[in-house]
Design a protein around this motif. Structure first.
Motif, PDB file in Angstrom:
ATOM      1  N   GLN A 194      34.486 -46.273   8.869  1.00  0.00           N
ATOM      2  CA  GLN A 194      35.350 -46.025   7.845  1.00  0.00           C
ATOM      3  C   GLN A 194      36.774 -46.271   8.333  1.00  0.00           C
ATOM      4  N   MET A 195      36.897 -46.081   9.653  1.00  0.00           N
ATOM      5  CA  MET A 195      38.228 -46.458  10.321  1.00  0.00           C
ATOM      6  C   MET A 195      38.305 -47.659  10.629  1.00  0.00           C
ATOM      7  N   ASP A 196      37.123 -48.582  10.889  1.00  0.00           N
ATOM      8  CA  ASP A 196      37.053 -50.134  11.054  1.00  0.00           C
ATOM      9  C   ASP A 196      37.822 -50.848   9.901  1.00  0.00           C
ATOM     10  N   TRP A 197      37.011 -50.399   8.761  1.00  0.00           N
ATOM     11  CA  TRP A 197      37.412 -51.450   7.613  1.00  0.00           C
ATOM     12  C   TRP A 197      38.964 -50.958   7.258  1.00  0.00           C
ATOM     13  N   TYR A 198      39.394 -49.596   7.327  1.00  0.00           N
ATOM     14  CA  TYR A 198      40.667 -49.509   6.702  1.00  0.00           C
ATOM     15  C   TYR A 198      41.698 -50.007   7.894  1.00  0.00           C
ATOM     16  N   LEU A 199      41.498 -49.952   9.232  1.00  0.00           N
ATOM     17  CA  LEU A 199      42.345 -50.807  10.099  1.00  0.00           C
ATOM     18  C   LEU A 199      42.616 -52.229   9.744  1.00  0.00           C
ATOM     19  N   GLN A 200      41.338 -52.951   9.484  1.00  0.00           N
ATOM     20  CA  GLN A 200      41.724 -54.148   8.982  1.00  0.00           C
ATOM     21  C   GLN A 200      42.345 -54.293   7.560  1.00  0.00           C
ATOM     22  N   ARG A 231      46.064 -56.346   7.587  1.00  0.00           N
ATOM     23  CA  ARG A 231      46.047 -57.365   6.496  1.00  0.00           C
ATOM     24  C   ARG A 231      47.710 -57.257   5.836  1.00  0.00           C
ATOM     25  N   TYR A 232      47.752 -56.017   5.445  1.00  0.00           N
ATOM     26  CA  TYR A 232      49.198 -55.650   4.633  1.00  0.00           C
ATOM     27  C   TYR A 232      50.067 -55.836   5.510  1.00  0.00           C
ATOM     28  N   GLU A 233      49.991 -55.750   6.906  1.00  0.00           N
ATOM     29  CA  GLU A 233      51.191 -55.789   7.810  1.00  0.00           C
ATOM     30  C   GLU A 233      51.530 -57.470   7.923  1.00  0.00           C
ATOM     31  N   GLU A 234      50.413 -58.231   8.087  1.00  0.00           N
ATOM     32  CA  GLU A 234      50.575 -59.627   8.064  1.00  0.00           C
ATOM     33  C   GLU A 234      51.427 -60.281   6.900  1.00  0.00           C
ATOM     34  N   LEU A 235      50.887 -59.760   5.655  1.00  0.00           N
ATOM     35  CA  LEU A 235      51.525 -60.025   4.391  1.00  0.00           C
ATOM     36  C   LEU A 235      52.922 -59.566   4.349  1.00  0.00           C
ATOM     37  N   GLY A 236      53.489 -58.971   5.161  1.00  0.00           N
ATOM     38  CA  GLY A 236      54.868 -58.557   5.063  1.00  0.00           C
ATOM     39  C   GLY A 236      54.992 -57.126   4.334  1.00  0.00           C
ATOM     40  N   PHE A 237      54.130 -56.324   3.754  1.00  0.00           N
ATOM     41  CA  PHE A 237      54.196 -55.196   2.941  1.00  0.00           C
ATOM     42  C   PHE A 237      54.645 -53.992   3.784  1.00  0.00           C
ATOM     43  N   TYR A 261      49.483 -49.181   0.321  1.00  0.00           N
ATOM     44  CA  TYR A 261      49.605 -47.610   0.728  1.00  0.00           C
ATOM     45  C   TYR A 261      48.218 -46.802   0.285  1.00  0.00           C
ATOM     46  N   THR A 262      47.281 -47.596  -0.191  1.00  0.00           N
ATOM     47  CA  THR A 262      46.052 -46.834  -0.423  1.00  0.00           C
ATOM     48  C   THR A 262      45.307 -46.156   0.891  1.00  0.00           C
ATOM     49  N   PHE A 263      44.860 -44.905   0.805  1.00  0.00           N
ATOM     50  CA  PHE A 263      44.527 -44.270   2.078  1.00  0.00           C
ATOM     51  C   PHE A 263      43.187 -44.692   2.588  1.00  0.00           C
ATOM     52  N   GLY A 264      42.791 -44.202   3.573  1.00  0.00           N
ATOM     53  CA  GLY A 264      41.367 -44.673   4.022  1.00  0.00           C
ATOM     54  C   GLY A 264      40.154 -43.690   4.035  1.00  0.00           C
ATOM     55  N   GLY A 265      40.587 -42.594   3.489  1.00  0.00           N
ATOM     56  CA  GLY A 265      39.369 -41.533   3.004  1.00  0.00           C
ATOM     57  C   GLY A 265      39.863 -40.360   3.602  1.00  0.00           C
ATOM     58  N   TYR A 266      39.314 -39.452   2.872  1.00  0.00           N
ATOM     59  CA  TYR A 266      39.730 -37.960   3.014  1.00  0.00           C
ATOM     60  C   TYR A 266      39.249 -37.436   4.433  1.00  0.00           C
ATOM     61  N   ASN A 305      33.660 -39.832   1.128  1.00  0.00           N
ATOM     62  CA  ASN A 305      34.374 -40.987   1.167  1.00  0.00           C
ATOM     63  C   ASN A 305      33.390 -42.126   0.979  1.00  0.00           C
ATOM     64  N   ALA A 306      32.149 -42.196   1.437  1.00  0.00           N
ATOM     65  CA  ALA A 306      31.249 -43.261   1.058  1.00  0.00           C
ATOM     66  C   ALA A 306      31.021 -43.453  -0.310  1.00  0.00           C
ATOM     67  N   GLU A 307      31.391 -42.179  -1.175  1.00  0.00           N
ATOM     68  CA  GLU A 307      31.225 -42.461  -2.707  1.00  0.00           C
ATOM     69  C   GLU A 307      32.556 -42.920  -3.426  1.00  0.00           C
ATOM     70  N   ILE A 308      33.955 -42.619  -2.811  1.00  0.00           N
ATOM     71  CA  ILE A 308      34.783 -42.874  -3.597  1.00  0.00           C
ATOM     72  C   ILE A 308      35.394 -44.183  -3.348  1.00  0.00           C
ATOM     73  N   PHE A 309      34.813 -45.183  -2.483  1.00  0.00           N
ATOM     74  CA  PHE A 309      35.149 -46.471  -2.469  1.00  0.00           C
ATOM     75  C   PHE A 309      33.905 -47.442  -2.984  1.00  0.00           C
ATOM     76  N   THR A 310      34.415 -48.423  -3.661  1.00  0.00           N
ATOM     77  CA  THR A 310      33.328 -49.441  -3.900  1.00  0.00           C
ATOM     78  C   THR A 310      33.077 -50.204  -2.545  1.00  0.00           C
ATOM     79  N   LYS A 311      32.255 -51.103  -2.911  1.00  0.00           N
ATOM     80  CA  LYS A 311      31.709 -52.053  -1.733  1.00  0.00           C
ATOM     81  C   LYS A 311      32.923 -52.857  -1.101  1.00  0.00           C
ATOM     82  N   ASP A 312      33.823 -53.237  -1.940  1.00  0.00           N
ATOM     83  CA  ASP A 312      34.814 -54.092  -1.515  1.00  0.00           C
ATOM     84  C   ASP A 312      36.332 -53.212  -1.176  1.00  0.00           C
ATOM     85  N   TYR A 313      36.019 -51.784  -1.127  1.00  0.00           N
ATOM     86  CA  TYR A 313      37.037 -50.799  -0.647  1.00  0.00           C
ATOM     87  C   TYR A 313      37.995 -50.888  -1.609  1.00  0.00           C
TER      88      TYR A 313
END
Length: 557
Positions: free
Chosen positions: A14-20, A24-30, A407-412, A419-427
């Motif tokens: 879970q943390m691996d995909w959230y960190l990515q 990504r949002y850091e690189e985009l400047g958000f 600003y979307t969180f990475g899970g409860y 958390n496996a239920e509240i996110f789609t396959k593409d997060y």
């Protein structure tokens, strides 16, 4: 042991995909790669002598606010608190809420924001989940003895070793606890340096979900993402260094805390005005005294303020520019009356502590403001409406709103199965809300995905019936729930609030039918109540309403 390893593996994935996503949002400047405290430092350097926060006759400039935070942060360090420690923080709308919050953020101690309305059950449940080292509260506030309540609950939790109170202690704590007041912490002359500041990707604080399951879901918010939420909301709502934002709702909620709330105000150099309650008497006088420009309320409060306005016409409230309406839909008639009465603009909003935040635009016509929840605050937000199979539906059709953004969180917290239920396959985050996207790109929330009533095979959306009921002049408010029914599957039960008048069910159904409501949507049962029960910020407690209906039915047999 196997179960623990599986849980750890799921948490790691879970943390691996959230960190990515964060990278990504850091690189985009958000995301700005700064902590919440660093953002406050930056704005305080620009406006050191601007008023930052007002509570009654107490006033702090940005410079004075930083001084108080510095004193408190060294005080907390002197207790031996360390980065990553968690504490329960249950404070009302006071200056201490802000100074304590930022002093904890400064040293990397993570507060779990309890609501002032929480009692023994919630404190006990959350403490079991997060294992805090401390409980921070007012000794008493508005007649409630918080420290006395703590004395009943805290001994059941061995992780809690510190009690910090605002105000003198009313309890003789056993020697096994360290008790200290906030004033005592500020008076300590320690010159402790922070060994290492928290990282901007670290968890800053925890919010509690506004769900109705009875078991709190704990929402971690990381520094840079939560800061972005505040900045983007503030921009959407037109905040500037001249803004005076009045907080009347509990600032432990995400809505008055960060959407844009007190954080959005502070990060733009504005002034935060703290109210003890949402009472019109207190709020109206603060609007005049502090020249309030922005505030955030819910429709029930808007209704009360409208009723009371004529008693306060001698007050000058012309400074009020923008009123944010959230947590529930405001009817067009009330919105128009409110804007005409207070000579201000309304922005209707929608948001979750877990992620998405939306507001109508400041220049939207009243038809848009009253019919939808606007658009997401960030161009980095991605929004989709999907069906039961996860397929995106055509524009204008109803489905579940899913979203992801900077600003979307990475899970409860510690809830990998959920958390496996509240996110789609593409997060994308599943909001659980039934919505459509209008032709002009606005989001229109119509209810909860699972809230719809299946009456004899026909799907009925409660919020739709509630809106129709409120158009009846005698009806002040209404809430609709589904009840088990052996013949229909579910029946429609309407709870109605009036000024004391009563209509028979047939009269109400006749009215609804004549304004075009389909027969299968007409209430099967009417229950009159003095007021609707609420949870959190203005959301009707439908679980309690169903319980009331079942008890009422049982007493009739």
């Amino acid at each position: 042991m196997l179960t623990e390893r599986m849980e750890a593996k799921r948490m790691s994935q879970q943390m691996d995909w959230y960190l990515q996503e964060v990278e990504r949002y850091e690189e985009l400047g958000f995301l700005r790669k700064k902590t919440l405290m660093e953002e406050l430092d930056i704005i305080a350097q620009r406006f050191p002598h601007h008023l930052a926060v007002v509570e009654g006759n107490r006033r702090l400039t940005y410079e004075e606010l930083l001084q108080e935070i510095e004193q408190l942060s060294t005080g907390f360090l002197s207790l031996g608190w360390q980065q990553g420690d968690r504490v329960l923080m249950q404070l009302p709308n006071t200056i201490e809420f802000i100074t304590v919050l930022f002093s904890l953020l400064k040293i990397g101690v993570q507060p779990v924001l309890m609501l002032p309305s929480h009692r023994e059950v919630e404190i006990d449940t959350v403490a079991k989940m997060v294992q805090p080292i401390a409980y921070i509260c007012c000794s008493s506030y508005l007649g409630f003895q918080y420290e006395c309540m703590a004395a009943q609950v805290i001994p059941q939790h061995k992780s809690i070793r510190y009690i910090v109170t605002v105000g003198e202690s009313t309890i003789q704590w056993p020697a096994s606890y360290t008790h200290v007041t906030v004033d005592q912490l500020k008076e300590r002359n320690y010159s402790l340096a922070i060994s290492a500041s928290p990282h901007y990707r670290d968890t800053a604080l925890y919010l509690l979900s506004g769900g109705t399951t009875g078991i709190p879901k704990i929402i971690p918010k990381i520094h840079e993402a939560y800061a972005y939420n505040a900045f983007a909301s503030a921009e959407k709502c037109g905040m500037t260094p001249e803004t005076a934002y009045m907080a009347v709702l509990s600032i432990s909620h995400d809505y008055p805390l960060c959407s844009p709330g007190i954080l959005g105000t502070l990060f733009t150099g504005g002034k935060v005005v703290l109210c003890q309650t949402s009472s019109f008497d207190e709020a109206f006088h603060e609007i005049e005294k502090e020249q309030v420009t922005h505030t955030a309320i819910v429709p029930t409060i808007a209704s009360l303020w409208l009723e009371a306005f004529e008693w306060y016409e001698d007050l000058n409230m012309s400074s009020l520019e923008v009123v944010l309406i959230g947590a529930a839909h405001i009817e067009q008639e009330m919105a128009v009356q409110f804007m005409n009465t207070f000579h201000c603009k309304i922005q209707q909003g929608y948001g979750l502590g877990e992620g998405i935040t939306c507001f109508t635009a400041l220049n939207d016509p009243v038809e848009i403001v009253t019919s939808c929840q606007g658009q997401a605050i960030s161009i980095g937000d991605e929004i989709k409406i999907i069906d039961e199979l996860g397929r995106e539906v055509p524009q204008g059709q109803l489905g579940e709103l899913v979203a992801k953004g900077p600003y979307t969180f990475g899970g409860y917290y510690q809830a990998s199965a959920l958390n496996a239920e509240i996110f789609t396959k593409d997060y994308f985050l599943r909001t659980g809300d039934k919505a459509r996207i209008t032709s002009d790109g606005n989001i229109q929330i119509v209810g909860r995905v699972r809230e719809q009533i299946n009456r004899a095979g026909e799907n009925v959306i409660p919020s739709e019936i509630e809106s129709f009921l409120r158009t009846q002049p005698m009806i002040k408010d209404a809430a609709v729930v589904g009840l088990p029914d052996k013949d229909l599957g579910e029946s429609i039960c309407a709870f109605i609030v009036t000024d004391g008048q009563r209509m028979e069910r047939d009269e109400i159904c006749s009215y609804l039918f004549h304004i075009g409501v389909a027969p299968y949507k007409l209430p099967d049962r009417i229950i009159y109540v003095e007021r609707l029960p609420f949870i959190n910020v203005g959301k009707v407690d439908k679980k309690k309403l169903k319980q009331m209906a079942m008890e009422s039915e049982a007493s009739m047999h």
